[in-house]
Every structure is written in C-alpha cells, then in structure tokens.
Design an enzyme around this catalytic site. Structure first.
Site, PDB file in Angstrom:
ATOM      1  CE1 TYR A 103      -3.640   2.506   0.494  1.00  0.00           C
ATOM      2  CE2 TYR A 103      -2.124   3.510   2.048  1.00  0.00           C
ATOM      3  CZ  TYR A 103      -3.253   3.579   1.270  1.00  0.00           C
ATOM      4  OH  TYR A 103      -3.999   4.735   1.251  1.00  0.00           O
ATOM      5  CD1 TRP A 105      -1.361   7.447  -0.806  1.00  0.00           C
ATOM      6  CD2 TRP A 105      -1.548   9.192  -2.200  1.00  0.00           C
ATOM      7  NE1 TRP A 105      -2.641   7.922  -0.701  1.00  0.00           N
ATOM      8  CE2 TRP A 105      -2.780   9.008  -1.552  1.00  0.00           C
ATOM      9  CE3 TRP A 105      -1.417  10.240  -3.109  1.00  0.00           C
ATOM     10  CZ2 TRP A 105      -3.890   9.809  -1.789  1.00  0.00           C
ATOM     11  CZ3 TRP A 105      -2.528  11.052  -3.347  1.00  0.00           C
ATOM     12  CH2 TRP A 105      -3.740  10.820  -2.698  1.00  0.00           C
TER      13      TRP A 105
END
Ligand SMILES: Nc1nc2c(c(=O)[nH]1)N[C@H]1C(S)=C(S)[C@@H](COP(=O)(O)OP(=O)(O)OC[C@H]3O[C@@H](n4cnc5c(=O)[nH]c(N)nc54)[C@H](O)[C@@H]3O)O[C@H]1N2
Ligand SMILES: Nc1nc2c(c(=O)[nH]1)N[C@H]1C(S)=C(S)[C@@H](COP(=O)(O)OP(=O)(O)OC[C@H]3O[C@@H](n4cnc5c(=O)[nH]c(N)nc54)[C@H](O)[C@@H]3O)O[C@H]1N2
Ligand SMILES: [Mo]
Length: 753
Positions: A103, A105
C-alpha cells in the site's frame, strides 16, 4: 518548455532550470511542490546503490531487521537475490506466502507506478497475497456499497459539484472541516487546485459553513467537538428534529429503508435512552442549547452535510458517516442541487470537481492467481498471528502466513499505527524487499533495498480521469547514484524468473509510453475527439481534454424516481437500517447507526490528551520530508505539535519547548506550538516526520515527532477493519533531557562491497 507532475500539482521547467514553476493556470499551487526538487536531490536522503542487510546475508532471518547495517551490492547481485527469494519462497510455501499488497501513494505517473509494476511482475510469477481498501477511507469503502449501493469511487464520480453548493446551499455542516491544506493533493496528479478559491466563493456568497472538528479549520464558524463523538451529536440533531416534527417524512418513506428502527433507537423506544441534546452534550462537550439551536435551524435551511474522510479514520468510523447520511435523509434534501450528503470535499482536490471522466489507460494488470488478501490496515496482525481467524465484512477469514514481503511505492513505517508494534511484527517474515528512492524508515527495515528513480528522473505520462488535461512528464534531473526505474528493476527480476517477455511484452519504457498514449488516443476517439500523435504530444507536453466538465447532483435520478432507478442496496433505497449488516452480527457495527464509545477517548484525566494526527501541510505523508519545505516548518528539526494555551499552562510548557508524548504503546518527541485554534484537551501532530526510533536512558523513543509511535492499531470494526489513526490518547510533558540528534537525516551505516 517541459512539464512534470506529482500528486501535489503540475509544473513546467526549461532545461537547466534550478527549480520547477507551478503551472501558470493553477489558481493555488501547493506549497508541497516547493520541497520536491530539494528532496529528490538530497543525496543524504536518497538511496544511491543497492544494498543488503548484514544480518540477513548472515542468515538471521529477520531478528535484527529493525536495527542493522547494510552492505553495498551490485545491481546484478541484488536482482539475483530478489529473484532467488521469490523462487525459494514460492517453492517452499506457495505464492500465498508472498505479500505484494504494498500500500502507498507512490508516484503520479501512469506508467512508472511502482506498485502496478511490482504487482504485474508478481502476478506473472505465480501470484501474491494482496490487500484491500485504503488507509484513507476503508470504513467508507466497505460501508457505502451496503448503505448507498455504490462503491466509494462511484459515489465520488457523482458527488454534487462544488459550484452547485455555492449557488444553492445556505448552511453547510462540515464534519471534520473542509480544508485547502488537504486539497493540495490529488491522487494521480492535478492541473488545478480549485478548493481554496471555492471556499473563498462560499464565504463571499454568504454560505454559512459550520466546521465541526476538534481544531478550527480555515473555513467558517468553528463548532468544537470532542474527538470521536460526532455520531452522538448527529443522533441528537436527528432526535431534536423529530421531536419537533420537522423530519421530511415523505423523503424517509420513499427514499430510505429502516427509518422506523433507527427512529425508535433515536427516540429511546428500543433501548430506553433518548438521544436528546441533553444526552449528547456531555459526550460531545457541546452545550445542549447549541445542539438544539442547530437542530432548529437545519430543517429551515438548504443544507449540505459534508463529511471529511478523516471522520471515519477512527474507532467505529462507520458510524459517523452513516449517521450523517441519516441526518441528510431526515432533512430530505438529497438529490437536489447543492444540498444533501457528501463525502470528502477538500479531503483531496477533485472531490466535487466537474470532470469529464474518461477512462485513460494504466499499466495493464496481469491476473493474480492468488485470491487471498488482507484488509490493508491489518498488516501487523497478519504478521503476528498467521493462520488465526478474523472477521471482515461478514466473513470469517484466516490471516495468511507471510514469508516474503516486497514493498514498492509505499511506506508502512509511515502509514501504519503503533509502529513499535509493527517493528515487532516486522521481524516475522523471512525476507523483506523494498523498492524505494529514499531512505524511509521502511527502506531501513528491509533485507534487500532496490533504489528506484524519483519521478523527476524519468519520463512518464500524467493521465488522471478526474483532470482536464494530460501531460507528458519529462525528466528534470539525472538519476542520483545507481537509481533505476521500477520498470527496469522489475524487468531485471522478471528475466531472471524466466518471464521477461511476458512482463515487458517486448517494450522498453519509452515504447510503453508510446503504447499507452496510443491506447489513450483510441479512448479519445471513442469519446468523440482527436488527440495528437505521441510525437506531437511529447513536444507539446500538454493536451487539454475538449468539452467542459459535467455537473453532477448525487442521487438525483434515484430521488426523482426511486422505483424506476433503485439503488443497488438490499432494499433499493438508502438504508438507515441494513438487513445485510444485521445478519453479519458484528457487535461493533450494528444494523443501524449507533453511538458506540471509542476504544480510547471520552473525558480525560489531567495530563492526558486526545492526539489528532492529520495530514501535514508541507509534504505528502512522508514524501519530501527531507526537502526544504518540510524542514522550514519544523522546530529544532522536530515536527511541531499544536496545543492550546490552557493545556500548555497546565503542563508547564512554553512555545518551542520539546514535548514528550507517551502512552502504553510508546513515546515520541516533538516541538510545542501554542495556539488557540485547538481544543484544550487535544494535541495535533501531523503525520510524516520520518520515524526515528532511538534508545534513550533504556527507553525506545521516537525522536522526530511521528504520531504513529503512539496511535492505536485496531480495526474500526469487524465490518471494515479500517485504521483508527484519529482515536488515540496520550500523556504530554515537557522534555527536560538533552535533545537527541536525528539519525534519519543521514543514510544508515553501509559497508562498501
Ligand atoms: N496517524 C496517522 N497515520 C496515517 C494517517 C493519518 O491520518 N494519521 N493517514 C493515512 C493515510 S490516509 C494514508 S493514504 C497513508 C499514506 O501512507 P503512504 O502512501 O505509505 O505514505 P507515503 O509517504 O506517500 O509513501 C509513499 C512512498 O513511495 C515512495 N515512492 C514515491 N515514488 C516512488 C517511485 O517512483 N518508486 C518507488 N519504488 N517508490 C516511490 C516514496 O518515497 C514514499 O516513501 O498514511 C496513513 N497513516
Ligand atoms: N497537505 C497534504 N494534503 C493531503 C495529504 C497529505 O499528506 N498532505 N494526504 C492526502 C490523503 S492520502 C488523504 S486520505 C486526505 C485525508 O483528508 P482528511 O481525512 O480530510 O484529512 P485529515 O488531515 O486526516 O483530517 C483530519 C481532520 O479531521 C478532524 N478530525 C479528527 N478527528 C475528528 C473527530 O473525531 N471528529 C471530527 N468532527 N473531526 C475530526 C481534524 O481536526 C482535521 O480537521 O488528505 C490528502 N491530502
Ligand atoms: Mo490517504
């Protein structure tokens, strides 16, 4: 002129420029961009060569993973080791033992997207255990399909357009506020930042914005609320409206299901507790008269119930957003222009933007043969309790037994809660591979570190379906050290695994950019407009999507004719009591919105505070923390924690003092800023200062100001298992010892090859 883009905006430059210039037509460029180039060029922060952890090479299997030195190795050796580990673990335990959830960005470019590259490779290599949902809004992601019949993405796609709110709304109840601070960011990039100007329009037009939060935001009036108690406030508002007979009975009958059950709970018929203003007042720390006055006003005004994402990053985070929907239903203004119910205005830029949504291509996914996953925020539990049972969205599932972790484009030692616990869990897998461009706390806790380029060091495509323009991103500076693109790293491993051709499809990265642009051209043609050739686009750098964005009114078709256009819920209506959730029997997420006290919180004793850890103004999470903009906002190198003057007086702290925050989970040091825009029982410490744990007088303390040293690692509920970062109680005191030097601003110890 050339372009490049990030989640915080789009920039131009000319060859030889020392810095980037924000796009000329961006009304409010983000300050985060000011620290981008210095972070990318910071050779103390960047990983300059592949390294392996000493203890891992010596066979410690992870015991020393969170506190070790490294050995520099060649790219050949690094890629060999990565391929060997993937093969070994796959043979010994099956691909389920490989965790590729990764996970985070990562970057805004469509092609060089680190997770997509890594997952494509792992899927072709036999598969991997993945993760579900996000740290941003897991509670909403799981809840909304049940109660709205929409995925969060579909709901966001039809979110009532911001200018309609300016035009038609009279009173906006903004739970969690609406903030230009968070609206600096757009996942996958943005050409404009329109939330700041929108907020200015709202106030110019005289729309009353009541911001309900523990901290005063930039916008509107402030209604200070004790953290974690919004559900009680909302239930009380509903109670007072119903008691006055001012609920929209027709809307409730035609557009909702389960109102009678919720009503009997609110009125106290079902549980003997009347959810009145007097009941909520001591829970929320808001005077009953204030609640009643608001309840009196709401049915007489055109109202938007706005919920920031942060609202549900808390224990029982499903409840406030569900209760908020119930309040909007009671007011009966859903489906009308500029009123009703919204989720995430300001939490990122494009929520409520009039966009022409075009499904631009991304890197093709390979099907993942492994179906197993974990809810994203249960990573430490999965590592600590392999094969143990847990509940999730009505299922009883078993945690996988993970032996190999490969993290790429994300930073769990930024995003996860209770990082000292994660450190303990992190010693469990046999091998941890991290692809990163910077020496984050996660890279420092890897066995094999594969240095990637930053987005400024490569060409890419910015193609965001929520944006009005596409950009050719050009390399701004040469790669530092031996950094390689994630694509080339993955390709090197794929070749060693014998799946090089399947992975690359015979294309170099330059070929892929051309290929993806050609796919975009076909999509453009389908949408009715022509796009320039790849070569022309590369020269121009920018393509503006023809036709203006579309104006949306959430749920308008449904509200117009609920029988003809039912929602995809069990009843076809907005569900205020949900039969599916009822059958799941999760006591921490019952069949209708309910007041459930949080795991930590309520009125506090002396010296205790609620810790709010929202998004930082100067960076994206941990990204650019080692750039100039984040540095200027720190004090003595530490992240700044805001506290109220009364709180400061109570604990004997002056402006600029170093604070020690602690609880049973850990401790961290940060710098005190005294300001009255926060409740006296709250501290606000933004996320993102690189986690820097040290042993001081025998105690392991985080010395940089990272709130996740203290936060609670627990799921919102058995329904969503989302993170509860905002539910956290700490003690605060003045730090009287010497201030330990930061070590994360320099690379870890690396021995030469
Ligand atoms: N206490 C608390 N904790 C929180 C939150 C909170 O509100 N409070 N918020 C949560 C939320 S909403 C989120 S979304 C998460 C965010 O958590 P993350 O997304 O994990 O945080 P980032 O720092 O953005 O991590 C992205 C990483 O990718 C790396 N990266 C960037 N580009 C590239 C690339 O091209 N290649 C490779 N290999 N790597 C690259 C960056 O260097 C960075 O370390 O944090 C969560 N954590
Ligand atoms: N500058 C910047 N912007 C960002 C990011 C970043 O890292 N930096 N990250 C982006 C990401 S990934 C995400 S998910 C979004 C998140 O966007 P949000 O979730 O909207 O932002 P946060 O800062 O986490 O939200 C915290 C807000 O909720 C309030 N709050 C906290 N607890 C409570 C409570 O119990 N009740 C009420 N009523 N309010 C409460 C806080 O006071 C604060 O105003 O931000 C995005 N924007
Ligand atoms: Mo997020």
């Amino acid at each position: 002129m050339k372009y490049t883009a990030a989640h915080w905006g789009t920039y131009t430059f000319n060859p030889g420029d020392a810095d980037l210039t924000p796009l000329a037509d961006d009304p409010l460029p983000s300050r985060i961009g000011r620290g981008w180039v210095s972070a990318s060029r910071n050779s103390d922060a960047r990983i300059l060569a592949p390294v392996a952890r000493k203890g891992w090479l010596d066979g410690d299997r992870g015991a020393n993973r969170c506190d070790d030195s490294f050995v520099e190795i060649s790219w050949e050796r690094a890629l060999d080791l990565a391929a060997e580990e993937i093969t070994r673990v796959s043979k010994a335990y099956g691909n389920q033992a490989i965790f590729g959830g990764s996970y985070g960005w990562s970057s805004a470019g469509r092609f060089h997207h680190a997770q997509s590259q890594m997952r494509r490779l792992l899927a072709l290599a036999g598969g991997f255990t993945s993760s579900r949902e996000t740290y941003s809004h897991a509670a909403a992601e799981v809840l909304f399909p049940h109660i709205l019949g929409l995925s969060i993405r579909a709901f966001q796609d039809q979110m009532t357009t911001m200018p309609l709110v300016t035009e038609h709304c009279e009173l906006m109840l903004a739970f969690g506020g609406i903030s230009a601070r968070t609206a600096q960011i757009t996942s996958s990039g943005t050409s404009t930042h329109e939330v700041g100007p929108w907020l200015a329009d709202l106030s110019a037009k005289g729309v009353r914005v009541v911001s309900i939060a523990p901290e005063r935001g930039e916008t509107g009036e402030w209604l200070s609320i004790r953290p974690g108690t919004d559900t009680a406030l909302i239930l009380a508002l509903i109670h007072e409206i119903v008691a006055a007979g001012l609920e929209d009975e027709e809307f409730l009958q035609t557009c909702t299901s389960g109102w009678e059950t919720l009503k009997s709970y609110v009125m106290g018929t079902s549980d003997g507790v009347t959810k009145s203003a007097e009941w909520a007042a001591p829970i929320c720390d808001i005077q009953a008269s204030v609640i009643r006055a608001l309840a009196d006003e709401l049915p007489r005004k055109r109202v938007m119930i706005s919920m920031a994402w942060g609202m549900q990053r808390s224990d029982h985070g499903e409840q406030p957003i569900w209760a908020g929907l119930a309040l909007a239903c009671v007011l009966g203004q859903i489906g009308q222009r500029g009123t009703g119910y919204s989720f995430g205005y300001g939490s990122t830029t494009p929520v409520g933007r009039a966009a022409r949504l075009i499904p631009w291509p991304s890197l093709p996914k390979a099907p993942n043969p492994i179906a197993d996953f974990i809810p994203v925020a249960r990573i430490a539990d999965a590592l600590l309790y392999p094969n143990e049972a847990y509940s999730y969205n009505g299922q009883t599932r078993k945690y996988p037994d993970l032996k190999l972790i490969w993290w790429s484009g994300g930073n769990p030692f930024h995003h996860h809660q209770d990082l000292f616990r994660l450190e303990r869990a992190w010693t469990r897998p046999e091998t941890v591979i991290v692809s990163e461009h910077s020496w984050t706390a996660t890279a420092r806790r890897a066995d094999l570190v594969l240095p990637s380029t930053t987005p400024l060091e490569r060409d890419d495509l910015m193609m965001n379906r929520r944006d009005r323009a596409l950009f050719y991103m050009s390399r701004f500076h040469e790669p530092l050290g031996q950094a390689r693109d994630d694509y080339d790293i993955c390709q090197g491993i794929a070749t060693r695994l014998g799946i090089g051709d399947a992975f690359s499809e015979g294309r170099t990265s330059a070929d892929w950019l051309r290929h993806m642009w050609e796919r975009a051209q076909t999509i453009g043609t389908d949408a009715g407009f022509a796009m320039p050739s790849f070569d022309a686009f590369k020269v121009a750098g920018r393509f503006d999507v023809p036709a203006a964005g579309e104006v949306c009114v959430a749920f308008d078709q449904f509200v117009k004719d609920p029988d003809r256009n039912p929602l995809d819920t069990h009843s076809g209506r907005l569900t205020l009591t949900n039969a599916n959730i009822a059958t799941m029997g999760h006591s921490d997420c019952p069949s209708h919105p309910m007041w459930l006290p949080p795991a930590e919180g309520g009125p506090l004793t002396d010296g205790q505070f609620h810790l709010i850890s929202g998004q930082p103004a100067t960076r994206l999470h941990g990204q650019n923390d080692q750039g100039s903009e984040a540095a200027t906002s720190k004090h003595r190198g530490r992240e700044v924690c805001t506290l109220h003057p009364d709180a400061a007086a109570r604990i004997g702290v002056d402006e600029g003092d170093i604070l020690k925050l602690s609880n049973a989970r850990g401790a961290c040091l940060c710098a005190a800023r005294i300001a009255d825009h926060i409740r006296a029982d709250c501290l606000s410490l933004p996320t993102g200062a690189w986690f820097n744990a040290q042993i001081i007088n025998g105690e392991r303390i985080e010395v940089h100001g990272n709130p996740n040293a203290l936060t609670l690692d627990k799921g919102c509920s058995a329904l969503s298992q989302g993170n509860i970062a905002h539910t956290c109680v700490v003690r605060a005191e003045k730090w009287r010892g010497d201030l330990p030097a930061l070590t994360v601003t320099k690379p870890p110890r690396i021995d030469p090859a």
